[in-house]
Design a protein around this motif. Structure first.
Motif, PDB file in Angstrom:
ATOM      1  N   SER A 123      43.999  28.480  37.993  1.00 57.14           N
ATOM      2  CA  SER A 123      42.687  29.022  37.654  1.00 57.14           C
ATOM      3  C   SER A 123      42.024  29.588  38.904  1.00 57.14           C
ATOM      4  CB  SER A 123      41.798  27.931  37.048  1.00 57.14           C
ATOM      5  OG  SER A 123      40.572  28.489  36.599  1.00 57.14           O
ATOM      6  N   PHE A 124      41.252  30.645  38.687  1.00 61.90           N
ATOM      7  CA  PHE A 124      40.548  31.323  39.768  1.00 61.90           C
ATOM      8  C   PHE A 124      39.111  31.563  39.323  1.00 61.90           C
ATOM      9  CE2 PHE A 124      44.980  32.420  39.592  1.00 61.90           C
ATOM     10  CZ  PHE A 124      45.415  32.073  40.862  1.00 61.90           C
ATOM     11  N   LEU A 125      38.168  31.236  40.179  1.00 64.23           N
ATOM     12  CA  LEU A 125      36.751  31.432  39.884  1.00 64.23           C
ATOM     13  C   LEU A 125      36.321  32.766  40.473  1.00 64.23           C
ATOM     14  CD1 LEU A 125      34.115  30.161  38.782  1.00 64.23           C
ATOM     15  CD2 LEU A 125      33.714  29.317  41.104  1.00 64.23           C
ATOM     16  N   LEU A 126      35.716  33.629  39.640  1.00 62.64           N
ATOM     17  CA  LEU A 126      35.215  34.914  40.125  1.00 62.64           C
ATOM     18  C   LEU A 126      33.834  34.686  40.731  1.00 62.64           C
ATOM     19  CD1 LEU A 126      35.898  37.928  40.400  1.00 62.64           C
ATOM     20  CD2 LEU A 126      34.643  38.297  38.267  1.00 62.64           C
ATOM     21  N   SER A 127      33.739  34.840  42.045  1.00 63.97           N
ATOM     22  CA  SER A 127      32.506  34.586  42.793  1.00 63.97           C
ATOM     23  C   SER A 127      31.941  35.877  43.354  1.00 63.97           C
ATOM     24  CB  SER A 127      32.792  33.617  43.941  1.00 63.97           C
ATOM     25  OG  SER A 127      33.253  32.392  43.440  1.00 63.97           O
ATOM     26  N   GLY A 128      30.711  35.800  43.851  1.00 67.39           N
ATOM     27  CA  GLY A 128      30.045  36.938  44.452  1.00 67.39           C
ATOM     28  C   GLY A 128      28.726  37.208  43.758  1.00 67.39           C
ATOM     29  N   THR A 129      28.058  38.272  44.216  1.00 68.80           N
ATOM     30  CA  THR A 129      26.773  38.635  43.619  1.00 68.80           C
ATOM     31  C   THR A 129      26.855  39.915  42.810  1.00 68.80           C
ATOM     32  OG1 THR A 129      26.132  39.820  45.623  1.00 68.80           O
ATOM     33  CG2 THR A 129      25.469  37.510  45.470  1.00 68.80           C
ATOM     34  N   GLY A 130      27.967  40.640  42.924  1.00 69.12           N
ATOM     35  CA  GLY A 130      28.141  41.887  42.198  1.00 69.12           C
ATOM     36  C   GLY A 130      29.529  42.458  42.434  1.00 69.12           C
ATOM     37  N   GLU A 131      29.752  43.647  41.911  1.00 67.24           N
ATOM     38  CA  GLU A 131      31.068  44.286  42.027  1.00 67.24           C
ATOM     39  C   GLU A 131      31.489  44.509  43.476  1.00 67.24           C
ATOM     40  OE1 GLU A 131      33.496  45.290  39.651  1.00 67.24           O
ATOM     41  OE2 GLU A 131      32.278  43.953  38.421  1.00 67.24           O
ATOM     42  N   GLU A 132      30.506  44.775  44.345  1.00 67.83           N
ATOM     43  CA  GLU A 132      30.830  45.118  45.732  1.00 67.83           C
ATOM     44  C   GLU A 132      31.335  43.939  46.553  1.00 67.83           C
ATOM     45  OE1 GLU A 132      26.848  43.876  44.995  1.00 67.83           O
ATOM     46  OE2 GLU A 132      27.787  45.725  44.278  1.00 67.83           O
ATOM     47  N   ASP A 133      30.985  42.720  46.172  1.00 68.93           N
ATOM     48  CA  ASP A 133      31.438  41.572  46.965  1.00 68.93           C
ATOM     49  C   ASP A 133      32.133  40.498  46.123  1.00 68.93           C
ATOM     50  OD1 ASP A 133      29.261  40.434  45.647  1.00 68.93           O
ATOM     51  OD2 ASP A 133      28.511  39.392  47.425  1.00 68.93           O
ATOM     52  N   LYS A 134      32.556  40.850  44.911  1.00 67.60           N
ATOM     53  CA  LYS A 134      33.233  39.855  44.080  1.00 67.60           C
ATOM     54  C   LYS A 134      34.552  39.445  44.740  1.00 67.60           C
ATOM     55  CE  LYS A 134      35.859  42.946  41.030  1.00 67.60           C
ATOM     56  NZ  LYS A 134      36.074  43.400  39.656  1.00 67.60           N
ATOM     57  N   ASN A 135      34.951  38.200  44.438  1.00 71.43           N
ATOM     58  CA  ASN A 135      36.213  37.686  44.959  1.00 71.43           C
ATOM     59  C   ASN A 135      36.689  36.548  44.083  1.00 71.43           C
ATOM     60  OD1 ASN A 135      35.383  34.951  46.374  1.00 71.43           O
ATOM     61  ND2 ASN A 135      33.813  36.465  46.901  1.00 71.43           N
ATOM     62  N   PHE A 136      37.995  36.326  44.098  1.00 73.45           N
ATOM     63  CA  PHE A 136      38.579  35.198  43.380  1.00 73.45           C
ATOM     64  C   PHE A 136      38.765  34.037  44.341  1.00 73.45           C
ATOM     65  CE2 PHE A 136      40.700  37.887  39.906  1.00 73.45           C
ATOM     66  CZ  PHE A 136      39.954  37.325  38.881  1.00 73.45           C
ATOM     67  N   LYS A 137      38.359  32.853  43.907  1.00 74.40           N
ATOM     68  CA  LYS A 137      38.586  31.631  44.678  1.00 74.40           C
ATOM     69  C   LYS A 137      39.503  30.725  43.871  1.00 74.40           C
ATOM     70  CE  LYS A 137      34.191  31.686  47.080  1.00 74.40           C
ATOM     71  NZ  LYS A 137      32.933  31.034  47.348  1.00 74.40           N
ATOM     72  N   ASP A 138      40.487  30.136  44.538  1.00 69.61           N
ATOM     73  CA  ASP A 138      41.334  29.159  43.856  1.00 69.61           C
ATOM     74  C   ASP A 138      40.442  28.075  43.273  1.00 69.61           C
ATOM     75  OD1 ASP A 138      43.503  30.605  44.745  1.00 69.61           O
ATOM     76  OD2 ASP A 138      44.114  29.138  46.245  1.00 69.61           O
ATOM     77  N   GLU A 139      40.756  27.658  42.057  1.00 71.43           N
ATOM     78  CA  GLU A 139      39.932  26.676  41.367  1.00 71.43           C
ATOM     79  C   GLU A 139      40.825  25.554  40.834  1.00 71.43           C
ATOM     80  OE1 GLU A 139      36.295  27.015  38.257  1.00 71.43           O
ATOM     81  OE2 GLU A 139      38.127  28.042  37.618  1.00 71.43           O
ATOM     82  N   ALA A 140      40.524  24.331  41.211  1.00 67.15           N
ATOM     83  CA  ALA A 140      41.268  23.184  40.688  1.00 67.15           C
ATOM     84  C   ALA A 140      40.998  23.051  39.188  1.00 67.15           C
ATOM     85  CB  ALA A 140      40.848  21.911  41.410  1.00 67.15           C
ATOM     86  N   ILE A 141      41.988  22.539  38.478  1.00 69.15           N
ATOM     87  CA  ILE A 141      41.864  22.298  37.037  1.00 69.15           C
ATOM     88  C   ILE A 141      41.874  20.796  36.808  1.00 69.15           C
ATOM     89  CG2 ILE A 141      42.909  22.608  34.764  1.00 69.15           C
ATOM     90  CD1 ILE A 141      44.294  25.132  35.872  1.00 69.15           C
ATOM     91  N   GLN A 142      40.843  20.310  36.132  1.00 66.03           N
ATOM     92  CA  GLN A 142      40.804  18.908  35.720  1.00 66.03           C
ATOM     93  C   GLN A 142      41.098  18.866  34.239  1.00 66.03           C
ATOM     94  OE1 GLN A 142      37.626  16.227  37.040  1.00 66.03           O
ATOM     95  NE2 GLN A 142      37.372  15.631  34.899  1.00 66.03           N
ATOM     96  N   ILE A 143      42.177  18.185  33.878  1.00 62.89           N
ATOM     97  CA  ILE A 143      42.588  18.089  32.475  1.00 62.89           C
ATOM     98  C   ILE A 143      42.156  16.733  31.947  1.00 62.89           C
ATOM     99  CG2 ILE A 143      44.526  18.130  30.874  1.00 62.89           C
ATOM    100  CD1 ILE A 143      46.015  19.806  33.041  1.00 62.89           C
TER     101      ILE A 143
END
Length: 161
Positions: A123-143
């Motif tokens: 899983s990857f969390l889409l972070s940032g404040t808008g299109e110009e600085d968006k980024n994917f961060k690795d995201e742990a999954i809790q099942i």
């Protein structure tokens, strides 16, 4: 962190196996909890409307996405993410996945399906404040694994199924 019930986790992985060698896709409904991440309460399968390259691309029709968003609202939930599969390709986001990701704060789950079998889910969390600085961060999954009346079991998973 992304929190998801075991049955939903297994269902989205099975969806990737069912649509192999094409990509599957779907939507994650739930709530974003401050300091804890996205909690998935329901997954909704979506149709992959890509006809030109469904084996390595996916697209959810806008009408279907609006219908899912209305359904979520009716349940008191939000869209907290999306999932899709990568047939015979790693469970890592591609340049196309990044370019087509626009829902800031949402989780993007990718399952690698090798020779018809779901192998790795990330899983990857889409972070940032808008299109110009968006980024994917690795995201742990809790099942979360439901157990008996004595309590609930939780299994933390990062990158492997």
């Amino acid at each position: 962190m992304l929190r998801i019930h075991y049955s939903d986790y297994e269902t989205l992985r099975a969806h990737g196996e069912e649509t192999y060698p094409n990509e599957c896709c779907g939507v994650l409904l739930g709530k974003s909890v401050a300091g804890e991440g996205n909690h998935v309460q329901q997954i909704i399968r979506a149709g992959n409307t890509r006809t030109d390259s469904a084996h390595n691309r996916y697209h959810i029709a806008p009408q279907e996405l609006v219908k899912i968003q209305r359904q979520a609202r009716g349940l008191g939930l939000d869209i907290v993410g999306f999932y899709h599969s990568h047939p015979d390709h790693p469970a890592q986001w591609s340049k196309t996945d990044f370019a087509e990701a626009h829902w800031l704060g949402c989780s993007y789950i990718i399952t690698s399906v090798e020779k018809g079998k779901a192998v790795v889910t990330n899983s990857f969390l889409l972070s940032g404040t808008g299109e110009e600085d968006k980024n994917f961060k690795d995201e742990a999954i809790q099942i979360d694994i439901a157990t008996d009346a004595a309590g609930t079991g939780v299994h933390n998973q990062k990158g492997q199924a």
